[in-house]
Design a protein around this motif. Structure first.
Motif, PDB file in Angstrom:
ATOM      1  N   GLU A 182      19.266   4.428   1.909  1.00  0.00           N
ATOM      2  CA  GLU A 182      20.143   4.485   3.077  1.00  0.00           C
ATOM      3  C   GLU A 182      20.707   5.884   3.216  1.00  0.00           C
ATOM      4  OE1 GLU A 182      21.387   3.414   6.459  1.00  0.00           O
ATOM      5  OE2 GLU A 182      20.366   1.907   5.286  1.00  0.00           O
ATOM      6  N   PRO A 183      20.380   6.678   4.178  1.00  0.00           N
ATOM      7  CA  PRO A 183      19.366   6.465   5.203  1.00  0.00           C
ATOM      8  C   PRO A 183      17.960   6.607   4.610  1.00  0.00           C
ATOM      9  CG  PRO A 183      20.238   8.671   5.434  1.00  0.00           C
ATOM     10  CD  PRO A 183      21.022   8.004   4.329  1.00  0.00           C
ATOM     11  N   PRO A 184      16.963   6.084   5.284  1.00  0.00           N
ATOM     12  CA  PRO A 184      15.593   6.175   4.758  1.00  0.00           C
ATOM     13  C   PRO A 184      15.156   7.619   4.577  1.00  0.00           C
ATOM     14  CG  PRO A 184      15.693   4.665   6.618  1.00  0.00           C
ATOM     15  CD  PRO A 184      17.021   5.354   6.542  1.00  0.00           C
ATOM     16  N   ASP A 185      14.493   7.895   3.447  1.00  0.00           N
ATOM     17  CA  ASP A 185      14.020   9.260   3.198  1.00  0.00           C
ATOM     18  C   ASP A 185      12.498   9.389   3.317  1.00  0.00           C
ATOM     19  OD1 ASP A 185      13.368   7.841   0.934  1.00  0.00           O
ATOM     20  OD2 ASP A 185      14.277   9.245  -0.476  1.00  0.00           O
ATOM     21  N   ARG A 186      11.802   8.263   3.513  1.00  0.00           N
ATOM     22  CA  ARG A 186      10.345   8.283   3.690  1.00  0.00           C
ATOM     23  C   ARG A 186       9.948   7.218   4.699  1.00  0.00           C
ATOM     24  NH1 ARG A 186       7.294   8.286  -1.919  1.00  0.00           N
ATOM     25  NH2 ARG A 186       5.862   9.651  -0.853  1.00  0.00           N
ATOM     26  N   ARG A 187       8.827   7.460   5.359  1.00  0.00           N
ATOM     27  CA  ARG A 187       8.241   6.452   6.233  1.00  0.00           C
ATOM     28  C   ARG A 187       6.723   6.518   6.100  1.00  0.00           C
ATOM     29  NH1 ARG A 187       9.837   8.861  12.087  1.00  0.00           N
ATOM     30  NH2 ARG A 187       8.801  10.864  11.842  1.00  0.00           N
ATOM     31  N   ALA A 188       6.087   5.426   6.496  1.00  0.00           N
ATOM     32  CA  ALA A 188       4.629   5.346   6.384  1.00  0.00           C
ATOM     33  C   ALA A 188       4.059   4.583   7.575  1.00  0.00           C
ATOM     34  CB  ALA A 188       4.240   4.655   5.084  1.00  0.00           C
ATOM     35  N   LEU A 189       2.826   4.896   7.891  1.00  0.00           N
ATOM     36  CA  LEU A 189       2.068   4.177   8.905  1.00  0.00           C
ATOM     37  C   LEU A 189       0.814   3.644   8.240  1.00  0.00           C
ATOM     38  CD1 LEU A 189       1.326   3.331  11.832  1.00  0.00           C
ATOM     39  CD2 LEU A 189       0.236   5.571  12.066  1.00  0.00           C
ATOM     40  N   VAL A 190       0.603   2.332   8.355  1.00  0.00           N
ATOM     41  CA  VAL A 190      -0.592   1.685   7.828  1.00  0.00           C
ATOM     42  C   VAL A 190      -1.220   0.904   8.975  1.00  0.00           C
ATOM     43  CG1 VAL A 190      -1.522   0.157   6.053  1.00  0.00           C
ATOM     44  CG2 VAL A 190       0.565   1.442   5.599  1.00  0.00           C
ATOM     45  N   ARG A 191      -2.538   1.050   9.155  1.00  0.00           N
ATOM     46  CA  ARG A 191      -3.239   0.381  10.249  1.00  0.00           C
ATOM     47  C   ARG A 191      -4.284  -0.573   9.684  1.00  0.00           C
ATOM     48  NH1 ARG A 191      -5.954   3.735  14.058  1.00  0.00           N
ATOM     49  NH2 ARG A 191      -5.312   2.264  15.647  1.00  0.00           N
TER      50      ARG A 191
ATOM     51  N   TRP B 180      -3.514  -3.826  13.923  1.00  0.00           N
ATOM     52  CA  TRP B 180      -2.085  -3.859  13.588  1.00  0.00           C
ATOM     53  C   TRP B 180      -1.653  -2.467  13.163  1.00  0.00           C
ATOM     54  CZ3 TRP B 180       1.005  -7.515  15.010  1.00  0.00           C
ATOM     55  CH2 TRP B 180       0.559  -8.827  15.119  1.00  0.00           C
ATOM     56  N   ASN B 181      -0.608  -1.955  13.788  1.00  0.00           N
ATOM     57  CA  ASN B 181       0.004  -0.681  13.417  1.00  0.00           C
ATOM     58  C   ASN B 181       1.345  -1.017  12.773  1.00  0.00           C
ATOM     59  OD1 ASN B 181      -1.914   1.196  14.804  1.00  0.00           O
ATOM     60  ND2 ASN B 181      -1.260  -0.022  16.544  1.00  0.00           N
ATOM     61  N   VAL B 182       1.452  -0.753  11.480  1.00  0.00           N
ATOM     62  CA  VAL B 182       2.652  -1.129  10.728  1.00  0.00           C
ATOM     63  C   VAL B 182       3.394   0.140  10.312  1.00  0.00           C
ATOM     64  CG1 VAL B 182       3.554  -2.408   8.759  1.00  0.00           C
ATOM     65  CG2 VAL B 182       1.446  -3.168   9.870  1.00  0.00           C
ATOM     66  N   ILE B 183       4.654   0.218  10.697  1.00  0.00           N
ATOM     67  CA  ILE B 183       5.517   1.330  10.308  1.00  0.00           C
ATOM     68  C   ILE B 183       6.510   0.809   9.287  1.00  0.00           C
ATOM     69  CG2 ILE B 183       7.233   3.005  11.075  1.00  0.00           C
ATOM     70  CD1 ILE B 183       5.856   3.003  13.786  1.00  0.00           C
ATOM     71  N   LEU B 184       6.622   1.527   8.160  1.00  0.00           N
ATOM     72  CA  LEU B 184       7.513   1.119   7.081  1.00  0.00           C
ATOM     73  C   LEU B 184       8.480   2.254   6.761  1.00  0.00           C
ATOM     74  CD1 LEU B 184       4.294   0.372   5.400  1.00  0.00           C
ATOM     75  CD2 LEU B 184       5.894  -1.500   5.470  1.00  0.00           C
ATOM     76  N   TYR B 185       9.717   1.903   6.496  1.00  0.00           N
ATOM     77  CA  TYR B 185      10.726   2.877   6.086  1.00  0.00           C
ATOM     78  C   TYR B 185      11.176   2.551   4.671  1.00  0.00           C
ATOM     79  CZ  TYR B 185      11.035   4.553  10.864  1.00  0.00           C
ATOM     80  OH  TYR B 185      10.742   5.113  12.077  1.00  0.00           O
ATOM     81  N   SER B 186      11.536   3.586   3.920  1.00  0.00           N
ATOM     82  CA  SER B 186      11.997   3.359   2.549  1.00  0.00           C
ATOM     83  C   SER B 186      13.316   2.599   2.559  1.00  0.00           C
ATOM     84  CB  SER B 186      12.150   4.690   1.809  1.00  0.00           C
ATOM     85  OG  SER B 186      13.153   5.469   2.417  1.00  0.00           O
ATOM     86  N   ALA B 187      13.617   1.984   1.419  1.00  0.00           N
ATOM     87  CA  ALA B 187      14.805   1.138   1.307  1.00  0.00           C
ATOM     88  C   ALA B 187      16.079   1.944   1.083  1.00  0.00           C
ATOM     89  CB  ALA B 187      14.610   0.135   0.171  1.00  0.00           C
TER      90      ALA B 187
ATOM     91  N   ARG C  23       0.796  -1.231   0.000  1.00  0.00           N
ATOM     92  CA  ARG C  23       0.000   0.000   0.000  1.00  0.00           C
ATOM     93  C   ARG C  23       0.831   1.285   0.000  1.00  0.00           C
ATOM     94  NH1 ARG C  23      -3.374  -3.783   2.015  1.00  0.00           N
ATOM     95  NH2 ARG C  23      -5.625  -3.482   1.830  1.00  0.00           N
ATOM     96  N   VAL C  24       2.143   1.174  -0.024  1.00  0.00           N
ATOM     97  CA  VAL C  24       2.976   2.375  -0.042  1.00  0.00           C
ATOM     98  C   VAL C  24       3.648   2.514  -1.413  1.00  0.00           C
ATOM     99  CG1 VAL C  24       3.350   2.432   2.445  1.00  0.00           C
ATOM    100  CG2 VAL C  24       4.946   1.179   1.006  1.00  0.00           C
ATOM    101  N   PRO C  25       3.890   3.762  -1.851  1.00  0.00           N
ATOM    102  CA  PRO C  25       4.436   3.984  -3.192  1.00  0.00           C
ATOM    103  C   PRO C  25       5.962   3.963  -3.266  1.00  0.00           C
ATOM    104  CG  PRO C  25       3.844   6.081  -2.224  1.00  0.00           C
ATOM    105  CD  PRO C  25       3.454   5.017  -1.226  1.00  0.00           C
ATOM    106  N   PHE C  26       6.621   3.379  -2.293  1.00  0.00           N
ATOM    107  CA  PHE C  26       8.083   3.331  -2.315  1.00  0.00           C
ATOM    108  C   PHE C  26       8.549   1.930  -1.927  1.00  0.00           C
ATOM    109  CE2 PHE C  26       6.773   5.142   1.812  1.00  0.00           C
ATOM    110  CZ  PHE C  26       7.372   4.261   2.703  1.00  0.00           C
TER     111      PHE C  26
END
Length: 159
Positions: free
Chosen positions: A129-138, A120-127, A97-100
């Protein structure tokens, strides 16, 4: 998502007990909230015992104890949601569900509302290095549906 791994030689040298070594136990499974039904049954039994005591002529306050136990039994039973999706499913669904491209991700189970509905609270970081985006999906863990809109933010580069 294999958890924390401690090399065997380090674990042996430091005396890490087997119950703390994830390689020995395998992957962690979050216990299902349906286990609350066992507590509800115990409260029903306690309520019935208190009612029998009141009927047998013991203290009249046992009626209040019986009613309290039965209310607790009802609340525990109503909060015993089954987990329709597990952690791995929540992580993979969130990544879709995230565009990265996703690097690190973490899922935590929380409970919402009076009936403690599992989410479920899911935190995702971009791949990157260092991560430039993050997302929260519930996700509603009892139905598998997404709860809110996906929240995405850009991260400031480290100074």
């Amino acid at each position: 998502m294999d958890g924390i791994r401690i090399p065997k030689e380090i674990a042996d040298a430091e005396g890490v007990p087997d119950d703390l070594d994830s390689a020995v136990l395998g992957p962690y499974r979050f216990p299902s909230p349906t286990r609350r039904r066992a507590s509800a049954l115990i409260y029903v039994l306690g309520g019935l015992l208190a009612a029998l005591g009141a009927l047998a002529g013991l203290a009249s306050g046992l009626w209040a104890v019986s009613a309290g136990f039965l209310v607790l039994a009802y609340l525990h039973d109503r909060a015993a949601w089954p987990l329709v999706i597990e952690q791995e499913q929540a992580l993979s669904s969130a990544a879709a569900r995230v565009p990265f491209p996703v690097g690190n991700a973490s899922a935590a189970l929380g409970f919402s509302g009076l009936r403690s509905r599992p989410v479920w609270n899911v935190i995702l970081y971009s791949a990157t290095e260092p991560p430039d985006r993050r997302a929260l999906v519930r996700f509603d863990a009892a139905t598998g549906t997404q709860v809110d809109q996906t929240y995405i933010e850009d991260l400031d580069p480290p100074a």
